[in-house]
Design an enzyme around this catalytic site. Structure first.
Site, PDB file in Angstrom:
ATOM      1  N   ASP A   1      29.341 -34.301  -0.716  1.00 48.79           N
ATOM      2  CA  ASP A   1      29.078 -33.287  -1.737  1.00 48.79           C
ATOM      3  C   ASP A   1      29.721 -31.939  -1.412  1.00 48.79           C
ATOM      4  O   ASP A   1      29.931 -31.123  -2.306  1.00 48.79           O
ATOM      5  CB  ASP A   1      27.573 -33.080  -1.898  1.00 48.79           C
TER       6      ASP A   1
ATOM      7  N   GLU B   1       0.816  -1.200   0.000  1.00 46.77           N
ATOM      8  CA  GLU B   1       0.000   0.000   0.000  1.00 46.77           C
ATOM      9  C   GLU B   1       0.858   1.262   0.000  1.00 46.77           C
ATOM     10  O   GLU B   1       0.513   2.267  -0.629  1.00 46.77           O
ATOM     11  CB  GLU B   1      -0.917   0.004   1.236  1.00 46.77           C
TER      12      GLU B   1
END
Length: 363
Positions: free
Chosen positions: A211, A56
């Site tokens: 990983d 707004e």
């Protein structure tokens, strides 16, 4: 209530605007605002960044302070706030600008504040109507709604797999071997954007050590989530493990409150990692609630590996599942978890790969 075609048109636009904040507003909701008069667009805005102006504010800032808005309608995707946080109340702003009608897609789901913004507007004489495209608004902010109405975090489960159902071309790998790339650039961007919508990212110890992932949002806007490592707490930190200083918030080893090795955990603490003991079994609703209470994470992305994903599936603790599938086959390796038997909610191309998304009806 029956909504006019114009109401649907402008609220659809407000929802489109709201979605632009998908990667940058969390833990705030995504909100859009459109101001219209005589079926003509006057201004529009959306909440762009957590801690900055709401939708707004951006919309009304485009209009001269002296402009008469008594015959204008503001379409807002979420009930205007009535409290002062990092910004002033938006309900007061709408009142001060004299907006005559406010159409809201959905009430604020927070039971502590729901309805207060609407009451403020109605008390000032504004006409308020609620529920235009409410379902679409709730789906857009499903994670936020869950966060403010429950004690457990929103949990998203994600993995990538080959066309023949493997997540790694190796059935086993040495510490520090690195990840096994399966999907392309678009899928990596999808993953990084997904990370930006979560406070924390959970992986298993095997994934962390083998990983050595970065787990960042380097290919998407928004902050990187805090890394969490699910472990039994018995694995000493190897020299190849990344330093905790790589992340803005130290990674956390999440381990059972009994059976862990303090000697092993100390090797991680000495390197800047934090530890958190929770009562087993992991991935239950109680476990997730404790995790959220301790770490203040309202949305968690579970990204690997296979055993952690299977545990999340077995406990039905996830809310959304994203499976990125490569067009490439591997023929052998580490099998991916089994996807739900139901049809995915979404199925679309993602560059050279495709992505399937499931929603969990049990949550």
């Amino acid at each position: 209530m029956t909504w006019s075609s114009q109401d649907v048109r402008w609220m659809t636009r407000a929802l489109e605007l709201a979605s632009r904040g998908r990667f940058t507003t969390w833990p705030n909701p995504m909100v859009g605002c459109v101001v219209v008069q005589n079926e003509r667009l006057l201004a529009e805005g959306w909440h762009r960044q957590h801690g900055e102006g709401h939708a707004e504010v951006y919309a009304l800032a485009q209009l001269a302070p002296s402009m008469d808005l008594s015959r204008a309608t503001a379409y807002v995707t979420l009930e205007p706030c009535s409290h002062t946080g990092k910004t002033p109340p938006c309900a007061d702003l709408l009142v001060s600008r004299g907006v005559g009608r406010v159409v809201v897609a959905m009430k604020d789901p927070n039971p502590l504040v729901a309805g207060r913004g609407l009451k403020r507007l109605q008390h000032a004489g504004a006409m308020c109507e609620v529920g235009c495209l409410e379902g679409e608004a709730q789906r857009l902010n499903a994670a936020f709604v869950h966060a403010v109405t429950t004690e457990s975090p929103w949990v998203t489960l994600k993995w990538a797999q080959s066309s023949d159902g493997f997540i790694d071309g190796r059935s086993s790998a040495d510490i520090g071997a690195g990840g096994w790339p399966l999907t392309g650039t678009a899928s990596r961007r999808w993953t990084h954007a997904l990370r930006a919508q979560h406070d924390a990212l959970l992986v298993g110890m095997r994934t962390w050590l083998v990983d050595t992932p970065s787990l960042t949002t380097r290919d998407a806007p928004g902050p990187s989530p805090r890394p969490l490592i699910l472990t039994q707490g018995r694995t000493p930190r190897p020299d190849s493990a990344k330093a905790a200083s790589m992340w803005a918030q130290a990674p956390v080893l999440v381990h059972p409150d009994s059976g862990a090795s303090e000697q092993a955990l100390d090797t991680w603490r000495q390197a800047g990692y934090e530890t958190l003991a929770l009562s087993p079994p992991p991935m239950t609703r109680a476990w997730w609630s404790d995790l959220r209470q301790e770490l203040d994470c309202a949305a968690v992305l579970v990204e690997g590996g296979a055993q952690v994903a299977e545990l999340a599936l077995a406990t039905s603790s996830w809310h959304e599942l994203h499976v990125l599938q490569s067009s490439k086959s591997l023929g052998t390796g580490l099998s991916a978890p089994s996807v739900p038997k139901s049809s995915p909610t979404k199925h679309q191309a993602c560059g050279e790969d495709d992505v399937r998304i499931w929603e969990n009806p049990a949550t």
